[in-house]
Design an enzyme around this catalytic site. Structure first.
Site, PDB file in Angstrom:
ATOM      1  N   VAL A 131       0.836  -1.213   0.000  1.00 23.77           N
ATOM      2  CA  VAL A 131       0.000   0.000   0.000  1.00 23.77           C
ATOM      3  C   VAL A 131       0.869   1.261   0.000  1.00 23.77           C
ATOM      4  CG1 VAL A 131      -1.890   1.226   1.149  1.00 23.77           C
ATOM      5  CG2 VAL A 131      -1.841  -1.267   1.186  1.00 23.77           C
ATOM      6  N   LYS A 151      11.294  -0.717   8.558  1.00 21.34           N
ATOM      7  CA  LYS A 151      11.942  -1.543   9.576  1.00 21.34           C
ATOM      8  C   LYS A 151      13.247  -2.159   9.052  1.00 21.34           C
ATOM      9  CE  LYS A 151       9.591  -5.111  11.159  1.00 21.34           C
ATOM     10  NZ  LYS A 151       8.481  -5.875  11.697  1.00 21.34           N
ATOM     11  N   GLY A 164     -11.050  -1.464   0.359  1.00 24.01           N
ATOM     12  CA  GLY A 164     -10.065  -0.853  -0.541  1.00 24.01           C
ATOM     13  C   GLY A 164     -10.514   0.445  -1.166  1.00 24.01           C
ATOM     14  N   GLY A 210      -0.328  -9.542  -4.022  1.00 23.63           N
ATOM     15  CA  GLY A 210      -0.313  -8.565  -2.917  1.00 23.63           C
ATOM     16  C   GLY A 210      -1.687  -8.323  -2.303  1.00 23.63           C
ATOM     17  N   GLU A 265      -3.247 -10.917   3.302  1.00 23.98           N
ATOM     18  CA  GLU A 265      -2.533 -10.436   4.473  1.00 23.98           C
ATOM     19  C   GLU A 265      -1.238 -11.236   4.618  1.00 23.98           C
ATOM     20  OE1 GLU A 265      -3.915  -7.812   6.511  1.00 23.98           O
ATOM     21  OE2 GLU A 265      -4.956  -7.805   4.593  1.00 23.98           O
ATOM     22  N   ASP A 275     -10.322 -10.787   8.580  1.00 24.07           N
ATOM     23  CA  ASP A 275     -10.142  -9.501   7.906  1.00 24.07           C
ATOM     24  C   ASP A 275     -11.492  -8.846   7.540  1.00 24.07           C
ATOM     25  OD1 ASP A 275      -8.219  -7.653   6.109  1.00 24.07           O
ATOM     26  OD2 ASP A 275      -9.927  -8.282   4.913  1.00 24.07           O
ATOM     27  N   LYS A 314     -13.325  -5.256   9.031  1.00 30.51           N
ATOM     28  CA  LYS A 314     -13.913  -4.214   8.176  1.00 30.51           C
ATOM     29  C   LYS A 314     -15.389  -3.994   8.522  1.00 30.51           C
ATOM     30  CE  LYS A 314     -10.681  -5.322   4.475  1.00 30.51           C
ATOM     31  NZ  LYS A 314     -10.414  -6.271   3.405  1.00 30.51           N
TER      32      LYS A 314
HETATM   33  N1  HSE Z   1      -6.227  -8.854   2.580  1.00 30.94           N
HETATM   34  C1  HSE Z   1      -7.171  -7.838   2.270  1.00 30.94           C
HETATM   35  C2  HSE Z   1      -8.151  -8.376   1.258  1.00 30.94           C
HETATM   36  C3  HSE Z   1      -6.460  -6.630   1.755  1.00 30.94           C
HETATM   37  O1  HSE Z   1      -7.827  -9.378   0.614  1.00 30.94           O
HETATM   38  O2  HSE Z   1      -9.245  -7.832   1.095  1.00 30.94           O
HETATM   39  C4  HSE Z   1      -7.341  -5.428   1.608  1.00 30.94           C
HETATM   40  O3  HSE Z   1      -7.867  -5.009   2.834  1.00 30.94           O
END
Ligand code: HSE
Length: 418
Positions: free
Chosen positions: A26, A50, A137, A190, A193, A204, A208
């Site tokens: 991101v 890091k 997103g 990408g 997670e 996840d 949200k």
């Molecule tokens: N891992 C999350 C997804 C990334 O696949 O929706 C976006 O929040």
């Protein structure tokens, strides 16, 4: 005619300096969309990362390894937090606010776990925390819930809130790829997670949904209050059932207001192939909002990926140039409804023959079917039962095409026996 002094002053958007934490998927997406967007009055002063040994696409001088180079820099107005670690992210957000900086973040886990504190910190330090990129997103759902739906009585919000699992389900269904091959695709692109179990076990999308519920109904929940079933137990038997019945499977997050309470659930669901959600493919997400007056509306857009999420982060940065902040209108309007899991939902479950599932597990058992090795059962069950089955490896639970999530009516025994 208004006097000169009464005329509203038009403040030109100010130029802001950014300190960015994290330069992964991101972070790099943000860098790209910021560079390509002419007219935005923001520039990156420092990026804190890091790993010193990683090869970077930018000159080393922009990077720092010391968080205080950003947090204590008086020239930096906005901290953009894009790291993976939710605990470290919350510390960054707290210090940034204490030091008088606004914050933009896409860290759904951190926000969902600290919603109440984030709300209070914003009031205490009179600074803004924006997080549009954290929910679905590129879909601008939070600002719409705050601004557009500020006085519509929303009755439900539901949809596809995770890009990786939607990508996996699409590849498994349409291209007949194996689950592991499809998961690897989501990781390579990408979307997933760094711990993909957060995606496939539906944590996840639950984070949200927790955030969306705060802006939809003004209720600050803890993510652990919501039951989440993932896609990891979906078997070839379920795929066959779906194909034979003109269905597909989607991971659906939903929250309803019913009987003065809020109900929520994240679970896979059989979706008829002509249903709107069936055509939402790959990493696309969808949000269906239903209001008392506007009725049904749908938002569709890419829910994961470097540039789509970077564009939502950029939009928040842009909003800060005109001092935007969430007002948490539904929360401050005071209709703080209780949350409940005391409901039933219609499911279709599959399990190997001989498993200890019984029609008695259902509140209303509608029927069963036995194949060679597998058995199906269908009917309505309590949400609590879903939690129990979720812990059994061999039971795959998928919501019915019409899941009918319904509150269980409380019977007043005293009245009955009066
Ligand atoms: N891992 C999350 C997804 C990334 O696949 O929706 C976006 O929040």
């Amino acid at each position: 005619m208004a006097k000169e002094s009464e005329k509203k002053q038009h403040t030109p958007h100010k130029k802001i300096k950014l300190g960015v934490f994290g330069f992964g998927c991101v972070g790099q997406g943000l860098y790209h969309v910021l560079n390509e967007t002419h007219g935005i009055k923001a520039e990156i002063k420092k990026i804190c990362v890091k790993n010193r040994d990683k090869k970077r696409i930018l000159d080393q001088t922009i990077f720092t390894y010391d968080k205080n180079d950003i947090l204590s820099d008086r020239e930096i107005d906005v901290v953009v937090e894009l790291i993976d670690d939710a605990r470290a992210a919350f510390e960054i957000v707290k210090t940034a606010l204490q030091n008088g900086k606004h914050v933009v973040t896409a860290n759904k886990r951190m926000i969902a776990e600290h919603l109440n504190e984030i709300y209070e910190l914003q009031q205490k330090y009179d600074r803004s925390v924006l997080y549009e990129g954290s929910v679905c997103g590129s879909i601008p759902i939070l600002r719409n819930l705050e601004e557009y739906y500020d006085n519509d009585l929303i009755t439900s919000i539901e949809g596809i809130f995770n890009g990786s699992t939607n990508y996996i389900l699409t590849k498994v269904f349409e291209e007949r790829k194996s689950y592991l091959e499809a998961l690897k695709g989501a990781q390579d692109l990408g979307f997933a997670e760094s711990d993909p179990s957060l995606d496939v076990q539906a944590f996840d999308p639950k984070f949200k949904l927790t955030i969306a519920i705060a802006h939809t109904f003004g209720v600050f929940l803890k993510p652990e209050q919501i039951i989440n079933l993932g896609i990891q137990k979906i078997s070839s038997v379920d795929l066959k059932y779906a194909r034979e019945n003109n269905l597909t499977i989607k991971l659906v997050a939903r929250a309803y207001k019913r009987d003065g309470k809020i109900f929520a659930l994240v679970a896979p669901q059989f979706i008829p192939t002509d249903h709107m959600l069936a055509s939402v493919r790959n990493e696309y997400n969808a949000v269906l909002v239903e209001g008392a007056f506007a009725e049904k509306q749908v938002f569709i857009g890419k829910g994961a990926g470097s540039y789509p999420t970077g564009s939502a982060v950029l939009s928040d940065i842009s909003a800060l140039t005109y001092d935007y902040r969430y007002e948490y209108k539904k929360f401050t309007q005071g209709e703080s409804l209780p949350f409940s899991n005391h409901a039933t939902v219609d499911v279709i479950i599959s399990f190997p023959k001989g498993s200890l599932v019984s029609p008695k597990d259902f509140e209303h058992f509608k029927g069963g079917y036995q194949g060679d090795k597998y058995q199906y059962m269908t009917g309505s069950v309590k949400l609590e039962k879903l939690k129990e089955w979720n812990a059994w490896d061999e039971v795959s639970v998928i919501l019915a095409p019409e899941p009918n999530l319904l509150p269980i009516k409380e019977t007043n025994k005293q009245l009955l026996y009066a």
